[in-house]
Design a protein around this motif. Sequence first.
Motif, mmCIF file in Angstrom:
data_model
loop_
_atom_site.group_PDB
_atom_site.id
_atom_site.type_symbol
_atom_site.label_atom_id
_atom_site.label_comp_id
_atom_site.label_asym_id
_atom_site.label_seq_id
_atom_site.Cartn_x
_atom_site.Cartn_y
_atom_site.Cartn_z
ATOM 1 N N ILE A 185 3.407 -3.206 -7.070
ATOM 2 C CA ILE A 185 4.348 -2.149 -7.158
ATOM 3 C C ILE A 185 4.531 -1.691 -6.159
ATOM 4 N N VAL A 186 5.434 -0.920 -6.016
ATOM 5 C CA VAL A 186 5.320 -0.677 -4.457
ATOM 6 C C VAL A 186 5.627 1.385 -4.892
ATOM 7 N N PHE A 187 4.317 1.592 -3.823
ATOM 8 C CA PHE A 187 3.686 2.698 -4.904
ATOM 9 C C PHE A 187 3.995 3.915 -3.183
ATOM 10 N N VAL A 188 4.960 4.873 -3.999
ATOM 11 C CA VAL A 188 5.445 5.964 -2.894
ATOM 12 C C VAL A 188 4.617 7.025 -2.854
ATOM 13 N N ASN A 189 4.471 7.884 -2.078
ATOM 14 C CA ASN A 189 3.883 9.401 -1.452
ATOM 15 C C ASN A 189 4.781 10.160 -1.838
ATOM 16 N N VAL A 190 5.416 11.255 -2.133
ATOM 17 C CA VAL A 190 6.185 11.800 -2.257
ATOM 18 C C VAL A 190 5.115 13.734 -1.689
ATOM 19 N N ASP A 191 5.660 14.174 -0.555
ATOM 20 C CA ASP A 191 4.669 15.085 0.240
ATOM 21 C C ASP A 191 5.812 16.052 -1.283
ATOM 22 N N TRP A 192 5.146 16.730 -1.786
ATOM 23 C CA TRP A 192 5.674 18.249 -2.443
ATOM 24 C C TRP A 192 6.341 19.001 -1.712
ATOM 25 N N ASP A 193 5.699 19.559 -0.706
ATOM 26 C CA ASP A 193 6.108 20.273 0.207
ATOM 27 C C ASP A 193 7.015 20.435 1.386
ATOM 28 N N THR A 194 6.979 18.830 1.596
ATOM 29 C CA THR A 194 8.817 18.646 2.048
ATOM 30 C C THR A 194 9.417 18.595 1.327
ATOM 31 N N TYR A 195 9.656 18.447 0.488
ATOM 32 C CA TYR A 195 10.666 17.286 -0.285
ATOM 33 C C TYR A 195 10.651 17.808 -1.734
ATOM 34 N N ALA B 87 1.011 -0.944 -0.185
ATOM 35 C CA ALA B 87 0.568 -0.213 0.361
ATOM 36 C C ALA B 87 0.701 1.381 0.037
ATOM 37 N N ALA B 88 0.510 2.489 -0.466
ATOM 38 C CA ALA B 88 0.856 3.250 -0.958
ATOM 39 C C ALA B 88 1.502 3.719 0.455
ATOM 40 N N MET B 89 3.104 4.201 0.674
ATOM 41 C CA MET B 89 3.522 4.612 1.751
ATOM 42 C C MET B 89 4.459 6.418 1.388
ATOM 43 N N ASP B 90 4.776 6.217 2.922
ATOM 44 C CA ASP B 90 4.666 7.826 2.480
ATOM 45 C C ASP B 90 6.907 8.189 2.404
ATOM 46 N N TYR B 91 7.398 8.700 1.788
ATOM 47 C CA TYR B 91 8.553 8.938 1.550
ATOM 48 C C TYR B 91 9.519 9.128 2.038
ATOM 49 N N LYS B 92 10.584 8.727 2.594
ATOM 50 C CA LYS B 92 11.876 9.230 3.135
ATOM 51 C C LYS B 92 13.204 9.311 2.623
ATOM 52 N N PRO B 93 14.229 9.689 3.193
ATOM 53 C CA PRO B 93 14.930 9.652 2.001
ATOM 54 C C PRO B 93 15.874 8.179 2.276
ATOM 55 N N GLY B 94 15.862 7.990 1.014
ATOM 56 C CA GLY B 94 16.969 6.478 1.679
ATOM 57 C C GLY B 94 15.776 5.082 0.881
ATOM 58 N N LEU B 95 14.373 5.753 0.832
ATOM 59 C CA LEU B 95 12.875 4.440 0.782
ATOM 60 C C LEU B 95 13.432 3.829 -0.972
ATOM 61 N N VAL B 96 12.845 4.974 -1.595
ATOM 62 C CA VAL B 96 13.496 5.171 -2.686
ATOM 63 C C VAL B 96 14.495 3.576 -3.183
ATOM 64 N N GLN B 97 15.827 3.830 -2.814
ATOM 65 C CA GLN B 97 16.379 3.329 -3.137
ATOM 66 C C GLN B 97 16.677 2.180 -2.612
ATOM 67 N N LYS B 98 16.648 1.920 -1.545
ATOM 68 C CA LYS B 98 15.962 0.666 -0.691
ATOM 69 C C LYS B 98 15.195 -0.357 -1.853
ATOM 70 N N HIS B 99 14.034 0.045 -2.241
ATOM 71 C CA HIS B 99 13.400 -0.334 -2.846
ATOM 72 C C HIS B 99 13.958 -0.835 -4.693
ATOM 73 N N LEU B 100 14.171 -0.226 -5.039
ATOM 74 C CA LEU B 100 15.431 -0.555 -6.014
ATOM 75 C C LEU B 100 15.914 -1.076 -6.448
ATOM 76 N N ASP B 101 17.224 -1.083 -5.080
ATOM 77 C CA ASP B 101 18.085 -2.238 -4.838
ATOM 78 C C ASP B 101 16.958 -3.680 -4.748
ATOM 79 N N LYS C 255 12.610 20.163 -3.188
ATOM 80 C CA LYS C 255 14.140 20.364 -3.173
ATOM 81 C C LYS C 255 14.924 19.111 -2.897
ATOM 82 N N ASP C 256 14.616 17.912 -1.912
ATOM 83 C CA ASP C 256 15.224 16.472 -1.609
ATOM 84 C C ASP C 256 16.305 16.219 -3.268
ATOM 85 N N ALA C 257 16.826 15.115 -2.858
ATOM 86 C CA ALA C 257 18.669 14.921 -3.426
ATOM 87 C C ALA C 257 16.942 14.273 -5.007
ATOM 88 N N LEU C 258 16.578 13.142 -4.101
ATOM 89 C CA LEU C 258 15.642 12.551 -5.347
ATOM 90 C C LEU C 258 15.268 13.664 -6.406
#
Length: 135
Positions: free
Chosen positions: A74-84, A22-36, A86-89
């Motif tokens: 599929i891993v669904f990830v919600n990325v909060d625009w107001d927070t992220y 189920a959709a999870m909220d983004y935190k730095p490192g989360l996407v790379q963990k799943h891609l890896d 300017k994030d590296a991802l």
Amino acid sequence: MNRRDFLFFSAAASTFPSLAFAAMDYKPGLVQKHLDAGDTVFLDFKADWCSTCAAQERVINALKGENPDYEKNIVFVNVDWDTYSKDALTMFLNIPRRSTLVVLKGEDELGRIVAGTSRGDIKALMDTALKAAMS
């Protein structure tokens, strides 16, 4: 997420393992963990106040309801625009604005939609993600 929702989703995830994607909220490192791990990741860059984002979310949720394979594979990830915004991802993927949907697998971007709410376009993107996840 409030306490009641957290308790509900935690119980549901332990009772129904298929809800683990189920959709999870983004935190730095989360996407790379799943891609890896070889997962296919569907990113939804959104803001609570964005009407286009809300329209996209309604379509995504309807499609998930019609085809449980989306959430199972599929891993669904919600990325909060107001927070992220300017994030590296966000910078690495060159995300231009909220209401951007992106599908990633490994080091490849498989598709993206910017500010589109067409059911057909979103379904095509989700089908691309599902095909990649199943291969």
